[in-house]
Design an enzyme around this catalytic site. Structure first.
Site, PDB file in Angstrom:
ATOM      1  N   GLY A   1       0.814  -1.211   0.000  1.00 24.91           N
ATOM      2  CA  GLY A   1       0.000   0.000   0.000  1.00 24.91           C
ATOM      3  C   GLY A   1       0.846   1.259   0.000  1.00 24.91           C
TER       4      GLY A   1
ATOM      5  CD  GLU B   1       0.958  12.135   6.108  1.00 26.54           C
ATOM      6  OE1 GLU B   1       1.730  12.609   6.956  1.00 26.54           O
ATOM      7  OE2 GLU B   1       0.960  10.933   5.770  1.00 26.54           O
TER       8      GLU B   1
ATOM      9  CB  CYS C   1       8.746   9.377   7.611  1.00 32.09           C
ATOM     10  SG  CYS C   1       7.500  10.676   7.465  1.00 32.09           S
TER      11      CYS C   1
END
Length: 643
Positions: A190, A317, A401
């Site tokens: 995904g 996002e 991240c």
């Protein structure tokens, strides 16, 4: 298709490029601070405990979020990017203590890896019965991809194979799990990432099977019957009940060759397109290249900030509607601009082309590099183009991240500057550096680039070869560089006669001692947005070379929206700012509303203005001094816009 179009350009390995100048300074900050900071904060978050089989499993450290994933679920990716950053930093500056810490993490992964090759901290230590049950949401292959990239980087930087062997075993296991064979999963992740990582693994090992697996993941994406629907039904989940409620979020709504609009989560999209571009290069796949060219135009003409930031919305996002580019609320995640640099660089794999390299440079210098402070210790996750003074860098983030992503990009940026085909060297980005370039036939060329770019546009290349050799040197001439000049050994070259796709292509018999001089005029310029971008109506942005500029409170006081450009910034005075490591600021003539409004909220008369000067600084350096307001798009209602 001509031989030129069949060329395959691959980036130089990171150890082949030594950097000084601006990029060298960023790398020094990473060596001095960032690499260790990333690891320290991973430890503080509990990531090391999560992979240490010598300790009891920590269980769920961070509560599961509503979308049925968790930050903890992809901790492997954060550790992978951190180890990758450490690898690049070790090449630039040996650090035995930091290397030992990375080795210890790698040893833990070796002990964690299962006999069949599977490796994932969450699905081995927290939910061991859930392996490969929810690829749509659970980031398994994404985590594997980041660990693969770390393995390649660590091997290239240190020569140590342990992590490379670990991840090769995992990739070999993936080959048995995924495919169209009996008992195999017809699936993909995904959150794309493993595709581009597998290409890196194939290039460093010489094993085509990893390319084939990357190609499978790309070819399978979005095919019907839809894998994510079937997977959810097998797992007794409602296939329609997930957070974004659309497969556009993961770019799996259509087969990749049928996609024409950039949609969904911005980072996922950039990683997918990067993998597609790599596979297009490795397989000379025109169908992928054609799809990517359509998507490139869609992004860069309708959905990209002037900074190279992408993805305006926090809600997904990612992307919303065409020309929806709000400034103060811009999400423009650092990872997304990093991903755009990845994609643009890989679009150069089939030959140099300015349309990709110019955007790569803008996204690198502005959208991405803003994400790391000068001292390498704090980070931006979101990158707005306007701030009322409340947006500042994080020391960390609940979803960390971006810190290791911008760090690994800047620590490896030398490989984005140069690329090589059999008999051609392409220079995509300029900066003080030395590059060692192997070409066909065993020839090795060393290019020494002397320049103060991006502060100065004079660039000199000294060519050194182990023997005389005929090859092509292709130098990017940016679209903004009007009046650029080029000379070889003092003899001028007519750029109009040698420029192809925005690159000056110099083919000759090169010898040691040859010198190439390129001059790129760095004239400040204004940019105006398409009138459909309603947030920028009546405003302009300033650029000099590849750099977007902004105004800050620390130079100009408060109420920056009262500033209006009143003259052509080409005449701006330039000043070096010592507090910003000698960055070039622009002092521009403006008008400014006077602070005599009074207590009224509204009045019938407009505010008065006076002539003034405003100082503009590079956007990527904002919020490195005193906190305050920031503005990229300033009013331009008094400028003559022309016809």
């Amino acid at each position: 298709m001509s031989d030129r179009e069949n060329r395959q350009f691959r980036p130089l390995p990171v150890p082949n490029v030594e950097l000084a100048g601006l990029f060298g300074a960023r790398q020094d900050a990473i060596c001095n601070s960032t690499a260790a900071t990333l690891l320290d904060r991973c430890v503080e978050a509990g990531m090391i405990k999560a992979i240490d089989v010598g300790q009891t499993s920590p269980g769920i450290v961070i509560p599961l979020q509503a979308w049925s994933g968790s930050t903890q679920m992809f901790w492997d990716s954060d550790l992978g990017k951190s180890v990758e950053t450490i690898a690049y930093s070790l090449y630039r500056r040996p650090n035995p203590e930091l290397e030992a810490r990375a080795d210890a993490i790698i040893d833990m992964y070796e002990k964690l890896q299962q006999e069949d090759g599977y490796l994932n901290a969450w699905f081995q230590r927290v939910q061991p019965g859930r392996r490969w049950t929810n690829l749509r949401d659970h980031h398994e292959l994404y985590c594997a991809g980041h660990l693969i990239e770390a393995a390649v980087a660590y091997y290239q930087a240190t020569g140590k194979r342990k992590l490379l062997d670990i991840m090769s075993r995992f990739a070999d296991y993936m080959i048995t799990v995924f495919g169209h064979g009996e008992g195999q999963l017809r699936g993909y992740c995904g959150h794309e990432e493993v595709e581009l990582a597998l290409v890196k693994l194939a290039r460093v090992t010489g094993e085509k099977k990893y390319l084939d697996l990357a190609k499978y993941f790309i070819d399978e994406r979005g095919q019907e019957p839809h894998f994510f629907t079937d997977e959810a039904i097998r797992d007794s989940r409602d296939p329609k009940n997930f957070v974004q409620k659309t497969y556009e979020y993961s770019q799996s709504h259509l087969p990749v060759r049928d996609q024409t609009k950039v949609v969904g989560h911005a980072v996922r999209a950039m990683y997918l397109y990067s993998g597609m571009a790599d596979i297009a290069t490795e397989y000379n796949d025109d169908t992928l290249t054609a799809a990517l060219e359509t998507l490139w135009d869609d992004l860069t003409t309708k959905q990209m900030y002037v900074t190279g930031g992408i993805g305006p919305a926090a809600s997904n996002e990612g992307f919303t509607d065409y020309y929806d580019l709000p400034n103060e609320s811009a999400y423009a995640e650092t990872c997304a601009s990093v991903g755009l640099v990845f994609w643009a660089n890989r679009m150069l794999g089939r030959g140099p082309n300015r349309r990709y390299a110019d955007i790569m440079e803008v996204a690198l210098y502005n959208g991405a590099m803003a994400g790391l402070s000068q001292d390498g210790k704090t980070f931006f996750y979101e990158n707005p183009l306007e701030s009322a003074g409340k947006h500042h860098r994080w020391t960390w983030h609940h979803c960390p991240c971006c810190p290791p992503n911008i760090a690994r990009l800047l620590a490896s940026v030398g490989s984005y500057m140069y690329a090589a085909a059999d008999n051609e060297i392409a220079v995509h980005l300029y900066g003080e550096s030395k590059a060692r370039v192997p070409l066909a036939g065993g020839t090795t060329v060393q290019l020494s680039q002397t320049t103060h770019y991006p502060w100065d546009g004079a660039i000199r290349f000294d060519v050194s070869t182990d023997r005389a050799a005929r090859f092509v040197l292709s130098l990017r001439i940016p679209e903004w560089a009007k009046g650029a000049t080029l000379a070889v050994n003092g003899a001028s070259i007519d750029l109009a006669t040698v420029t192809i796709d925005g690159y000056a292509r110099i083919e000759r018999e090169w010898q040691a001692g040859d010198v190439v001089d390129l001059a790129l005029p760095l004239i400040p310029r204004t940019l105006f947005a398409n009138p459909k971008v309603r947030q920028d109506a009546g405003r302009a942005a300033l650029m000099r070379g590849p750099l977007v500029y902004c105004v800050e409170t620390t130079d100009n006081g408060r109420d920056l929206n009262g500033i209006s450009l009143s003259s052509d910034p080409a005449t701006a005075k330039t000043t070096e700012i010592a507090a910003l490591e000698g960055a070039v600021a622009l002092d521009v003539a403006v008008t400014r509303e006077t602070a005599d409004w009074g207590a009224d909220l509204y009045r019938t008369a407009p505010p008065k203005s006076t002539s003034s000067t405003a100082r503009f600084v590079p956007y990527h350096l904002w919020d490195n001094r005193e906190p305050g307001e920031m503005l990229v798009w300033v009013r331009a209602d008094q400028m003559q816009r022309g016809a």
